[in-house]
Design a protein around this motif. Structure first.
Motif, mmCIF file in Angstrom:
data_model
loop_
_atom_site.group_PDB
_atom_site.id
_atom_site.type_symbol
_atom_site.label_atom_id
_atom_site.label_comp_id
_atom_site.label_asym_id
_atom_site.label_seq_id
_atom_site.Cartn_x
_atom_site.Cartn_y
_atom_site.Cartn_z
ATOM 1 N N PRO A 186 41.629 98.487 -25.632
ATOM 2 C CA PRO A 186 40.215 98.769 -25.881
ATOM 3 C C PRO A 186 39.351 97.536 -26.124
ATOM 4 C CG PRO A 186 41.480 99.171 -27.857
ATOM 5 C CD PRO A 186 42.476 98.822 -26.785
ATOM 6 N N GLY A 187 39.941 96.389 -26.445
ATOM 7 C CA GLY A 187 39.159 95.215 -26.821
ATOM 8 C C GLY A 187 38.370 94.626 -25.671
ATOM 9 N N ASN A 225 34.480 101.011 -17.092
ATOM 10 C CA ASN A 225 33.573 101.103 -18.238
ATOM 11 C C ASN A 225 34.132 100.347 -19.442
ATOM 12 O OD1 ASN A 225 31.060 102.004 -19.239
ATOM 13 N ND2 ASN A 225 32.046 103.670 -20.358
ATOM 14 N N HIS A 226 34.781 99.220 -19.163
ATOM 15 C CA HIS A 226 35.424 98.427 -20.202
ATOM 16 C C HIS A 226 34.435 97.416 -20.779
ATOM 17 C CE1 HIS A 226 38.508 96.119 -22.282
ATOM 18 N NE2 HIS A 226 39.383 97.043 -21.952
ATOM 19 N N ASN A 251 27.838 98.201 -21.417
ATOM 20 C CA ASN A 251 29.096 97.608 -21.886
ATOM 21 C C ASN A 251 29.255 96.152 -21.450
ATOM 22 O OD1 ASN A 251 29.305 98.895 -19.227
ATOM 23 N ND2 ASN A 251 31.415 98.182 -19.214
ATOM 24 N N VAL A 252 28.231 95.586 -20.800
ATOM 25 C CA VAL A 252 28.327 94.243 -20.222
ATOM 26 C C VAL A 252 27.336 93.296 -20.897
ATOM 27 C CG1 VAL A 252 28.008 92.875 -18.116
ATOM 28 C CG2 VAL A 252 29.098 95.130 -17.988
ATOM 29 N N GLN A 274 21.869 91.998 -21.610
ATOM 30 C CA GLN A 274 22.407 91.554 -22.891
ATOM 31 C C GLN A 274 22.880 90.105 -22.771
ATOM 32 O OE1 GLN A 274 24.572 94.432 -25.533
ATOM 33 N NE2 GLN A 274 24.942 95.465 -23.586
ATOM 34 N N ALA A 275 22.313 89.248 -23.606
ATOM 35 C CA ALA A 275 22.590 87.818 -23.522
ATOM 36 C C ALA A 275 23.201 87.328 -24.830
ATOM 37 C CB ALA A 275 21.310 87.048 -23.230
#
Length: 315
Positions: A186-187, A225-226, A251-252, A274-275
């Motif tokens: 999951p990490g 979707n990791h 998720n990214v 997301q940065a």
């Protein structure tokens, strides 16, 4: 020009592991403060307070943040305990000041050079404290001869703690098999091209082939979707990933090192991607800074400019 940059990068990677040169610089009363002026663009300072002050400023500007107390290849148990305790205090401080943050580290900094048992005991303690304070941990990847041990320790901790992530070097030939295995945990997975000088035949050099492989790895993570950190300063690669719609997923995140291409990361943040900024502190900056210049050779110009004059750290 490209070939010259590649030669320069390879030369820097070779001197990065020169322990005699590192010791000479760090013990030189004349040379250390001069080179530290250049290092300040890439390192927040020598103290935890300086590191935390830096990430708070970035966090308040809308960036995700990751902070590392620099160090690796620690061979005495006393030094490993010191490093572990420093990370514990760092986790607690960040947990009290920020709603969300990551603490990054090398396993060789907290005991892996002594034994797997020492490293895992310290890692487990960090994971427990981080879980309590809502902090994510990110294990960095080191030279290829350490990869099996690092992945083994990571998979052991991932069975109990989902707040621990792992870094994978895309340039290693073995990494496709490793990625398929890591997608079962999951990490968060942090993808880097790879900064270490490795033996011929086990890695893919910087090339269009490597970029295509990087995109393949990103796609695999997105399809599952990791949780994913895309850690690169390659503008052309990021442009291609963006065009494919791979950067806008919840998720990214895109992660860049403090002081390297802040303009590019800012533009991504302004585009609602997301940065994250990866910030470091500590006195063991030699290896880290040499790799930063090797990874992006134009950094040598800013490094020298900062030694000669003053600079304003970008965001």
């Amino acid at each position: 020009m490209i070939n010259e940059e590649a030669r320069f990068s390879k030369a820097l990677k070779s001197i990065a592991r020169n322990h005699e040169l590192k010791a000479y610089i760090q013990n030189s009363k004349e040379l250390f403060p001069i080179l530290m002026k250049g290092a300040n663009r890439f390192v927040a300072g020598e103290t935890r307070r300086e590191g935390i002050e830096r990430v708070i400023k970035l966090y308040n500007k809308g960036y995700q943040v990751s902070l590392e107390f620099i160090g690796e290849n620690t061979t005495s148990e006393e030094e490993c305990i010191h490093a572990k305790n420093e990370f514990i205090e760092l986790i607690k401080d960040l947990g009290h000041k920020l709603r969300k943050a990551t603490v990054s580290f090398d396993l060789s900094h907290i005991g892996m050079m002594i034994s797997d048992s020492v490293a895992f005991t310290n890692l487990k303690e960090l994971a427990k404290v981080a879980q309590k304070h809502n902090i994510q941990l990110m294990i960095s990847m080191e030279e290829s001869q350490k990869t099996d041990t690092i992945l083994s320790l990571y998979k052991r901790i991932a069975k109990s703690f989902s707040n621990v992530g792992i870094t994978l070097q895309v340039h290693l030939e073995r990494s496709l098999i490793d990625l398929n295995d890591l997608l079962k945990t999951p990490g968060r997975i942090r993808l880097v091209k790879g900064a270490y000088q490795e033996p011929e035949g086990i890695y893919i050099p910087r090339s269009e082939e490597l970029n295509k492989r990087y995109i393949e790895f990103v796609s695999m993570c997105v399809e599952r979707n990791h949780l994913l950190s895309i850690a690169t300063h390659d503008e052309n690669l990021l442009t291609e990933l963006k065009a494919k719609g791979l950067l806008y997923r919840p998720n990214v995140e895109v992660e860049m090192l403090d002081g390297v291409r802040p303009d590019l990361l800012r533009s991504l943040k302004e585009d609602n991607i997301q940065a994250k900024v990866y910030v470091t502190y500590g006195s063991e900056w030699y290896l880290y800074v040499v790799h930063r210049i090797a990874e992006y050779p134009p950094n040598i110009y800013t490094f020298l400019s900062d030694i000669i004059g003053q600079h304003t750290v970008g965001e």
